[in-house]
Design a protein around this motif. Structure first.
Motif, PDB file in Angstrom:
ATOM      1  N   GLY A  20      -0.276 -10.223  -8.576  1.00 58.65           N
ATOM      2  CA  GLY A  20      -0.597  -9.284  -7.519  1.00 58.65           C
ATOM      3  C   GLY A  20      -2.050  -8.841  -7.641  1.00 58.65           C
ATOM      4  O   GLY A  20      -2.533  -8.588  -8.750  1.00 58.65           O
ATOM      5  N   THR A  21      -2.765  -8.773  -6.509  1.00 53.97           N
ATOM      6  CA  THR A  21      -4.189  -8.422  -6.502  1.00 53.97           C
ATOM      7  C   THR A  21      -4.450  -7.333  -5.471  1.00 53.97           C
ATOM      8  O   THR A  21      -3.892  -7.366  -4.370  1.00 53.97           O
ATOM      9  N   PHE A  22      -5.310  -6.368  -5.831  1.00 54.03           N
ATOM     10  CA  PHE A  22      -5.706  -5.307  -4.907  1.00 54.03           C
ATOM     11  C   PHE A  22      -7.218  -5.147  -4.966  1.00 54.03           C
ATOM     12  O   PHE A  22      -7.802  -5.063  -6.052  1.00 54.03           O
ATOM     13  N   GLN A  23      -7.881  -5.120  -3.783  1.00 48.29           N
ATOM     14  CA  GLN A  23      -9.328  -4.945  -3.690  1.00 48.29           C
ATOM     15  C   GLN A  23      -9.652  -3.753  -2.800  1.00 48.29           C
ATOM     16  O   GLN A  23      -9.167  -3.666  -1.669  1.00 48.29           O
ATOM     17  N   GLN A  24     -10.514  -2.851  -3.302  1.00 45.15           N
ATOM     18  CA  GLN A  24     -10.869  -1.622  -2.585  1.00 45.15           C
ATOM     19  C   GLN A  24     -12.075  -1.853  -1.674  1.00 45.15           C
ATOM     20  O   GLN A  24     -13.205  -1.468  -1.983  1.00 45.15           O
ATOM     21  N   TRP A  25     -11.814  -2.467  -0.516  1.00 46.31           N
ATOM     22  CA  TRP A  25     -12.877  -2.732   0.454  1.00 46.31           C
ATOM     23  C   TRP A  25     -13.161  -1.546   1.371  1.00 46.31           C
ATOM     24  O   TRP A  25     -14.292  -1.389   1.840  1.00 46.31           O
TER      25      TRP A  25
END
Length: 447
Positions: A303-308
């Motif tokens: 699982g991956t999360f990016q704070q764009w």
């Protein structure tokens, strides 16, 4: 000159040539590359990609895995791995009324991995980060003049990385990558008259470049179940990157299309501005993954999360605001590999079968207009669904006994837009990856 020196020089030359070729690749025809930094590239290599893109919990001595730098310590003291990947793409784009098809070929990546000290491994390589490449347009009319408005863009980001990992205690490893992130971007809008004889052609262009350092950190912990099976939990973190660059904005008139005749001088310069020290931010990234493996089977989930959301980016490039430009991005990857018997004399029993799926959302929004009325219907992104499968064909060196793999992968990606009038994309990909495993620091007595 001894054989080790020759190998090092050959690698240096190969990396130099590869970097030059890599930086000039387009690799995409998607109009979604017009926004943000283009389409983000898959950071998984070869076998990982065929398993849906899992990487965080992968810990294997026969595979380079820059997705989690903690994996580099999983090497014996004599192993050297060389990994090279190429691919071909067929993409179909449709807005419900019109449809276009494109073909592309890419050099995807190059990576090597080698031991440094006991329980210390390292890797260097060249990877894509994003790709921009589009050329599309529409016919418009102003008074009695009909003209074609064409949008073109090229560029993207690449990264040269160097990483190291250390296993301070059994079953626990930490690692880090330092990457030189570089790339050029060019966006242009060209107005080509179709009814006015002798009319000049106008081009509005914006260009910028990014050169900066990017850092990635990872950790892996393994929980043995018995002598042949274990669970590995992996975690990664990349801090936010705040970069600055000048944006060059021009408006010029030409006697012919500057795309087909790029070396002509403009007949008139309407604007030539430099917007200094514009902010370009890349997101903090968090990833967590787990794998289970035994002699015959490996399964994994990432699982991956990016704070764009809210990151700085020049408004002059897309006309959007920090509120509606970027979305926080998430991705789920799952995959598996199965081999009947990795030690069998039968070739087909040693072939590795792989499959995987992925799901995520777009990090960048696009401005959407009704083509009939030219009125805005808002901004939106898309959801992405992927499925992969592949084969790992084993080849064993008769002298050293080392196992190398020829990996063949097949993938399908579907991008489903959030709003009407947006473009739907379907892409088919065939990839070929050579994973060479040899005694790098071992000198043979007989050839």
């Amino acid at each position: 000159m001894n054989i080790t020196t020759k190998r090092h020089l050959s690698l240096l030359v190969f990396f130099t040539v590869t970097t030059a070729i890599f930086a000039q690749q387009v690799g995409s025809n998607s109009p979604y590359g017009r926004y943000g930094y283009g389409l983000l590239s898959n950071q998984s290599l070869g076998a990982s990609e065929a398993m849906g893109g899992i990487s965080y919990g992968l810990r294997r001595s026969q595979q380079v895995n820059p997705g989690n730098p903690a994996s580099y310590s999983k090497l014996d003291s004599l192993t050297f791995i060389f990994d090279l990947g190429v691919s071909g793409h067929y993409a179909s784009y449709s807005d419900g009324l019109n449809k276009q098809n494109f073909y592309n070929g890419n050099l995807d990546y190059i990576a090597i991995q080698f031991p440094v000290l006991s329980k210390v491994g390292a890797s260097i390589g060249l990877l894509p980060y994003s790709k921009v490449g589009y050329n599309y347009g529409q016919t418009r009319s102003l008074s009695d003049i009909v003209y074609e408005e064409v949008f073109r863009g090229t560029g993207g980001l690449s990264q040269i990385y160097a990483g190291i990992a250390y296993e301070p205690i059994p079953y626990f490893s930490v690692g880090a990558n330092v990457s030189y992130l570089f790339g050029n971007f060019s966006y242009s809008s060209v107005s080509v008259p179709r009814t006015a004889t002798g009319a000049t052609i106008g081009e509005e262009k914006k260009k910028y470049s990014i050169r900066d350092l990017k850092y990635d950190f990872g950790a892996q912990v393994t929980f043995p179940v018995d002598k042949t099976s274990s669970f590995t939990l992996g975690a990664v973190f990349s801090p936010k990157l705040a970069s600055k660059s000048d944006v060059y904005a021009t408006e010029m008139m030409f006697l012919s299309d500057p795309y087909t005749n790029p070396y002509q001088n403009p007949s008139e310069v309407l604007r030539d501005d430099t917007l200094s020290s514009q902010q370009f931010h890349l997101p903090a990234t968090y990833g967590l993954g787990v794998t289970y493996s035994n002699t015959n089977l490996l399964v994994g989930l990432d699982g991956t999360f990016q704070q764009w959301n809210g990151l700085d980016y020049p408004e002059v490039l897309d006309g959007l605001t920090p509120v509606n430009r970027f979305n926080n991005a998430y991705r789920i990857n799952a995959g598996a590999e199965y081999v009947v018997d990795p030690y069998s004399r039968d070739f087909f029993s040693r072939v590795r079968l792989r499959a995987g799926i992925s799901y995520g959302n777009s990090y960048a929004n696009v401005s959407v207009y009704n083509p009939s009325t030219n009125q805005s219907v808002g901004v939106g992104g898309f959801k992405e669904y992927g499925i992969n499968f592949g084969l790992g064909l084993p080849f064993r060196d008769s002298m050293s006994g080392r196992l190398s793999l020829l990996n063949i992968g097949f993938g399908y990606i579907s991008q489903r837009p959030d709003l009407p009038y947006m473009i739907k994309q379907d892409m088919f990909k065939i990839s070929l990856n050579m994973n060479i495993n040899e005694f790098w620091f071992f000198k043979r007595q007989f050839n």
